[in-house]
Design an enzyme around this catalytic site. Structure first.
Site, PDB file in Angstrom:
ATOM      1  N   LEU A  83       0.866  -1.172   0.000  1.00  0.00           N
ATOM      2  CA  LEU A  83       0.000   0.000   0.000  1.00  0.00           C
ATOM      3  C   LEU A  83       0.906   1.226   0.000  1.00  0.00           C
ATOM      4  O   LEU A  83       2.000   1.199   0.569  1.00  0.00           O
ATOM      5  CB  LEU A  83      -0.911   0.028   1.238  1.00  0.00           C
ATOM      6  CG  LEU A  83      -1.983  -1.052   1.352  1.00  0.00           C
ATOM      7  CD1 LEU A  83      -2.727  -0.924   2.680  1.00  0.00           C
ATOM      8  CD2 LEU A  83      -2.974  -0.986   0.187  1.00  0.00           C
ATOM      9  N   ASP A  84       0.448   2.315  -0.625  1.00  0.00           N
ATOM     10  CA  ASP A  84       1.212   3.552  -0.607  1.00  0.00           C
ATOM     11  C   ASP A  84       1.375   4.055   0.822  1.00  0.00           C
ATOM     12  O   ASP A  84       0.592   3.712   1.716  1.00  0.00           O
ATOM     13  CB  ASP A  84       0.513   4.627  -1.443  1.00  0.00           C
ATOM     14  CG  ASP A  84       0.481   4.294  -2.922  1.00  0.00           C
ATOM     15  OD1 ASP A  84       1.291   3.451  -3.357  1.00  0.00           O
ATOM     16  OD2 ASP A  84      -0.367   4.870  -3.635  1.00  0.00           O
ATOM     17  N   LYS A  85       2.364   4.899   1.034  1.00  0.00           N
ATOM     18  CA  LYS A  85       2.685   5.406   2.368  1.00  0.00           C
ATOM     19  C   LYS A  85       1.481   6.010   3.075  1.00  0.00           C
ATOM     20  O   LYS A  85       1.252   5.769   4.264  1.00  0.00           O
ATOM     21  CB  LYS A  85       3.803   6.449   2.273  1.00  0.00           C
ATOM     22  CG  LYS A  85       4.215   7.034   3.615  1.00  0.00           C
ATOM     23  CD  LYS A  85       5.384   8.000   3.456  1.00  0.00           C
ATOM     24  CE  LYS A  85       5.793   8.571   4.812  1.00  0.00           C
ATOM     25  NZ  LYS A  85       6.965   9.481   4.694  1.00  0.00           N
TER      26      LYS A  85
ATOM     27  N   THR B 271      -1.773   5.621   2.258  1.00  0.00           N
ATOM     28  CA  THR B 271      -2.997   4.824   2.173  1.00  0.00           C
ATOM     29  C   THR B 271      -3.153   3.975   3.431  1.00  0.00           C
ATOM     30  O   THR B 271      -2.191   3.427   3.952  1.00  0.00           O
ATOM     31  CB  THR B 271      -2.965   3.919   0.930  1.00  0.00           C
ATOM     32  OG1 THR B 271      -2.789   4.725  -0.230  1.00  0.00           O
ATOM     33  CG2 THR B 271      -4.259   3.132   0.796  1.00  0.00           C
TER      34      THR B 271
ATOM     35  N   ARG C 271      -5.106   6.342  -7.800  1.00  0.00           N
ATOM     36  CA  ARG C 271      -4.841   7.781  -7.803  1.00  0.00           C
ATOM     37  C   ARG C 271      -4.670   8.312  -9.231  1.00  0.00           C
ATOM     38  O   ARG C 271      -5.218   9.360  -9.588  1.00  0.00           O
ATOM     39  CB  ARG C 271      -3.602   8.075  -6.961  1.00  0.00           C
ATOM     40  CG  ARG C 271      -3.750   7.666  -5.506  1.00  0.00           C
ATOM     41  CD  ARG C 271      -2.419   7.503  -4.803  1.00  0.00           C
ATOM     42  NE  ARG C 271      -1.668   8.744  -4.780  1.00  0.00           N
ATOM     43  CZ  ARG C 271      -0.409   8.838  -4.363  1.00  0.00           C
ATOM     44  NH1 ARG C 271       0.240   7.744  -3.979  1.00  0.00           N
ATOM     45  NH2 ARG C 271       0.203  10.005  -4.355  1.00  0.00           N
TER      46      ARG C 271
END
Length: 299
Positions: A122-124, A126, A224
């Site tokens: 997961l992105d930082k 998120t 995104r």
């Protein structure tokens, strides 16, 4: 290729595996990291008789919420503003979610290998469901589900404006931006790969909409990029934005990106039965919804 979608090798780990003759392409050992792979090639990461590398990730109590657990895996609720694993651009010693996972393993007296616990990323910024493997066998079993795209991944995103139509599938390849290497892009990108996202609007006001997104692929920054491409960037996203989203960011006092890995369904590596897990919205996201006049979605 080894460091790409869902394979959970860092570039450094991939380089080391190649140097240690652990990578085969079409049953032949690869000796150069620059070796090109083509569609149809068989790529294998093989085991050697060397003892496992002792991880230098220091167990750290991050008070991580465990949403589900069995003998083969666990699903944790990732908080915002923390990277999942160390990266080359990070400061030495920076704490990541992997440090917290190591703490969970230590508390359970489980052996911890930083290259065989994370099943996806997961992105930082998120939040939400992140699947963790407890054993190498479970790691392989779960990764195969991601690679075959049988894992059901649903996200919640608060977007700028109201999508029209209210539900649709965005089918647009994504690649690294040629103008900014820190970003991904649909247009002006290099080495684009297939990417599909289905969204469904759950509620909206005149300014914003809450959408559920289903990922059919797992490209970097996929949701995104896709939502920005159709003119509805995620609120709080400072990389994929527009003038309207910048204004609403301040109007609704957004502290971090309003993107949450809401639901995750997969087959347990132990029972091989379906597990359907849901992560409650973080407080920050719920408060932004309230300020925007939207309700928190029901399970």
């Amino acid at each position: 290729f080894l460091a790409s979608e869902n394979r959970m090798l860092s570039r450094a780990q991939a380089q080391k595996a190649i140097e240690d003759s652990e990578v085969l392409v079409n049953d032949e050992v690869v000796t150069k990291a620059s070796e090109r792979v083509q569609e149809g090639d068989t790529v294998e990461l093989v085991e050697t008789d060397k003892p496992p590398v002792i991880s230098d990730v220091v167990p750290t109590d991050l008070h991580i919420e465990v949403l589900y657990e069995d003998d083969g895996c666990m699903v944790i609720n990732k908080p915002a503003n923390i990277s999942v694993h160390p990266g080359p651009s990070m400061a030495p010693g920076e704490i990541t979610l992997l440090h917290g996972v190591a703490f969970l393993f230590k508390a359970r007296k489980l052996p911890f290998r930083d290259d065989a616990v994370l099943v996806h990323r997961l992105d930082k910024d998120t939040t939400g469901c992140l699947l963790i493997a407890k054993t190498k066998e479970a790691h392989l079993f779960l990764q195969k589900q991601f690679e075959s795209r049988t894992v059901d991944k649903r996200y919640l995103a608060l977007v700028v404006g109201v999508p029209d139509p209210p539900a649709a599938t965005i089918d647009a390849p994504i690649g690294r931006s040629t103008s900014d290497r820190t970003k991904m892009s649909v247009l002006g990108s290099a080495a684009s790969r297939e990417a599909r996202t289905t969204y469904r609007t759950l509620g909206n006001t005149a300014d914003v909409a809450l959408v559920e997104c289903e990922l059919h692929t797992g490209r970097t920054h996929q949701i995104r990029v896709h939502l920005q491409t159709i003119g509805h960037p995620v609120l709080g996203d400072t990389n994929y934005t527009n003038e309207h989203s910048d204004r609403l960011h301040y109007q609704y006092d957004v502290k971090s990106i309003c993107l949450h890995a809401w639901k995750l369904s997969f087959l347990s590596p132990v029972s091989q039965k379906k597990c359907a897990i849901q992560a409650t919205l973080p407080q920050q996201f719920a408060e932004v919804l309230e300020r925007a006049g939207l309700a928190v979605p029901k399970p």
